[in-house]
Write an enzyme that holds these catalytic residues in place. Structure first.
Site, PDB file in Angstrom:
ATOM      1  N   GLY A 163       0.810  -1.211   0.000  1.00 58.39           N
ATOM      2  CA  GLY A 163       0.000   0.000   0.000  1.00 58.39           C
ATOM      3  C   GLY A 163       0.843   1.260   0.000  1.00 58.39           C
ATOM      4  O   GLY A 163       1.936   1.299   0.572  1.00 58.39           O
ATOM      5  N   GLY A 194       6.076  -0.699  10.362  1.00 59.44           N
ATOM      6  CA  GLY A 194       7.144  -1.291  11.148  1.00 59.44           C
ATOM      7  C   GLY A 194       8.547  -0.853  10.786  1.00 59.44           C
ATOM      8  O   GLY A 194       8.787   0.268  10.367  1.00 59.44           O
ATOM      9  N   LEU A 236      22.301 -10.340  21.348  1.00 60.02           N
ATOM     10  CA  LEU A 236      22.503 -11.224  22.493  1.00 60.02           C
ATOM     11  C   LEU A 236      21.540 -12.401  22.477  1.00 60.02           C
ATOM     12  O   LEU A 236      21.913 -13.516  22.865  1.00 60.02           O
ATOM     13  CB  LEU A 236      22.371 -10.427  23.792  1.00 60.02           C
ATOM     14  N   GLY A 323      20.810  -2.725  15.199  1.00 59.17           N
ATOM     15  CA  GLY A 323      19.568  -1.977  15.383  1.00 59.17           C
ATOM     16  C   GLY A 323      18.645  -2.073  14.185  1.00 59.17           C
ATOM     17  O   GLY A 323      18.902  -2.793  13.225  1.00 59.17           O
ATOM     18  N   ASP A 365       6.699   1.208  15.004  1.00 62.66           N
ATOM     19  CA  ASP A 365       8.127   1.461  14.826  1.00 62.66           C
ATOM     20  C   ASP A 365       8.445   2.674  13.968  1.00 62.66           C
ATOM     21  O   ASP A 365       9.586   3.152  13.974  1.00 62.66           O
ATOM     22  CB  ASP A 365       8.800   0.241  14.195  1.00 62.66           C
ATOM     23  N   ALA A 373       6.768  -4.632  19.896  1.00 66.67           N
ATOM     24  CA  ALA A 373       5.473  -5.073  19.374  1.00 66.67           C
ATOM     25  C   ALA A 373       4.336  -4.652  20.284  1.00 66.67           C
ATOM     26  O   ALA A 373       3.288  -4.186  19.825  1.00 66.67           O
ATOM     27  CB  ALA A 373       5.472  -6.594  19.198  1.00 66.67           C
ATOM     28  N   HIS A 497       3.469 -19.927  47.656  1.00 66.86           N
ATOM     29  CA  HIS A 497       4.756 -20.524  48.039  1.00 66.86           C
ATOM     30  C   HIS A 497       4.758 -22.005  47.665  1.00 66.86           C
ATOM     31  O   HIS A 497       3.766 -22.694  47.914  1.00 66.86           O
ATOM     32  CB  HIS A 497       4.982 -20.380  49.542  1.00 66.86           C
TER      33      HIS A 497
END
Length: 518
Positions: A163, A194, A236, A323, A365, A373, A497
């Site tokens: 689009g 995004g 990582l 990144g 984003d 997200a 517990h």
């Protein structure tokens, strides 16, 4: 007294929870890889003559959630996505497939290194990478088809194509895989396209031996040596996957710290130490200036970040994890009069998500804030609620961040360093998982829970966890912070517990006084 205080806070919360609230300042909590942009697919579109209430460009977490919520609120919604499957980067080549590989590699590592001490002997354990990838793909395929099912259930029209805005208000052109173009129109448009992996000068990604996060999720074999360029979340996590499976991992990081600025320094130090114990090698304050493919892999030229003598580092596979950047190419932003920031983000009002172009909104984003997200999802819901005439709001001060290594790291709110710099007087409480009965019986006790609270009101300003299931445990803290709770509220809440969550309670006790079990 404490119970009446909690009731008062809840009453206040209920009074304003559904009223429009001015936008709050954003905090850069670190980059993630959740988005909606990739390869095209086949068409399935409504007639162009059928005007919609809302067109959403992008079918990632922000886009598809906004589409479903909009339809539930009575809007006629069309979602345009060119990938050929819904879910965006997150579901197709990001957080979901990476978690499948993190889980598989953790099982493999446990079988090789942890089960024997529990009396479980399994003999020689091997890894079949192709089968691991089949299981990963099966999970992804099931989830993407599930979103299509939700679209049908909620009567959201799904167009498979790319689009773009035009110079006509409320108009979107869709480029279909077969070369045809369709024009659709709506009262409002939400851009939710995004992000994509950021490139690194001098290092050309081929997705075979020099890979982005996408390629690292589809390697055909375990490399003997892997260099990860970038010591952030993506690097990582994926470094952990292949390291558990047998790769020798070297992380090259430009700055002096891993994970950027969003992580609390005390937690970061402990996390870095744990990763080193697990066998990860780190080259800090270094930069990669060139990469040359060789018959056996890749040869990197590495220099000090501040400049200086270069060295060469060889690897079988190089992961570029420096990144992500907003995916805005080909959207027709100039034609529609959508203004951008200097950082290449779409400029919006952070409450309404309105761009400079009337009737055009943007979320996720491609706008300011962490590339997460769940942040995009919340923005999508808030945006369509307002378009439907209802109040909407996102509290940017309580958006969680999670790193899915083992141990996990999760946090929400301010770090101790940020609170100190602000001049607010504060208290700190910590509790180690080594003193938690469930963590000890599971033989999985690395890490701690940490709270930072206001010295005078005890309001929770930040919650930070490194340890088993940290991402799950943090949700209690996020909910408490959303309601403006104090550490005493958590400390006086009965926790089952034996559970890992008792470490959260004990850290809360330590913030206002002393923990019981440490």
């Amino acid at each position: 007294m404490m119970h009446s205080a909690m009731a008062a806070r809840r009453a206040t919360k209920q009074a304003f929870a559904f009223a429009p609230v001015a936008s709050q300042p954003l905090r850069a909590l670190g980059a993630r890889w959740y988005a909606a942009a990739a390869a095209p697919a086949a068409p399935a579109a409504p007639a162009a003559a059928e005007p919609q209430d809302l067109i959403i460009v992008g079918g990632g977490p922000g886009g598809y959630v906004a589409a479903i919520k909009g339809a539930q609120l009575g809007l006629k919604v069309t979602c345009v996505e060119g990938r050929g499957s819904l879910g965006g980067t997150c579901l197709n080549v990001g957080c979901i497939p990476s978690k499948a590989l993190l889980h598989a590699s953790h099982l493999f590592h446990d079988a090789n290194h942890s089960m024997a001490k529990h009396g479980i002997s399994v003999g020689e354990v091997t890894i079949d990478v192709s089968k691991m990838m089949v299981q990963k793909s099966k999970s992804v395929d099931g989830l993407t088809k599930g979103i299509e099912g939700l679209f049908k259930k909620n009567k959201v029209t799904y167009i498979k194509g790319w689009g773009a805005l035009t110079s006509n208000a409320g108009e979107v052109t869709v480029s279909i895989e077969d070369g045809t173009t369709q024009t659709i129109s709506a009262k409002n448009i939400i851009l939710a396209t995004g992000s994509e992996p950021a490139s690194l000068p001098g290092v050309e990604v081929d997705e075979e031996v020099i890979v982005s996060s996408t390629g690292a999720l589809s390697l055909k074999a375990v490399p003997k040596r892997m260099v990860v360029i970038g010591g952030g979340v993506i690097g990582l996590e994926l470094g952990s996957v292949w390291g558990r499976l047998g790769s020798e991992i070297t992380v090259i990081e430009y700055s002096k710290d891993i994970c950027g600025t969003g992580m609390d320094a005390q937690i970061r130090k402990a996390f870095h130490r744990t990763l080193k114990k697990q066998g990860m090698n780190f080259m800090m304050e270094k930069k990669v200036v060139a990469a040359v493919k060789t018959p056996t892999g890749v040869k990197l030229t590495v220099e000090p970040s501040a400049g200086g003598e270069a060295i060469e580092v060889e690897a079988d596979v190089v992961l570029v994890a420096t990144g992500r950047r907003p995916f805005t190419g080909g959207l027709g932003l100039d034609k529609a009069g959508v203004e951008m920031t200097k950082r290449g983000l779409v400029s919006v009002d952070m409450h309404s998500y309105q761009t400079s172009a009337p009737g055009v909104f943007a979320i996720g984003d491609i706008i300011d804030g962490p590339m997460l997200a769940h942040k995009a999802e919340e923005e999508g819901v808030s945006c369509v609620e307002q378009l439907a005439g209802k109040p909407g709001h996102v509290n940017y001060d309580v958006i969680p961040s999670i790193i899915y290594t083992h141990p996990e790291v999760a946090w929400c709110g301010k770090t101790e360093e940020e609170v100190k710099e602000s001049g607010v007087e504060y208290n700190v409480g910590t509790f180690p998982f080594a003193a938690n009965s469930r963590a000890r019986t599971n033989d999985d006790a690395d890490g701690m829970v940490k709270f930072v609270s206001c010295k005078h009101t005890d309001k929770i300003l930040g919650a930070h966890i490194m340890g088993p299931s940290a991402g799950e445990l943090l949700s209690e803290c996020v909910l408490a912070m959303e309601y403006g709770a104090s550490t005493e509220d958590i400390a006086r809440t009965c926790h089952g517990h034996p559970t890992l969550s008792e470490a959260v309670k004990e850290a809360a006790l330590a913030t206002g006084g002393k923990a019981i079990h440490f």
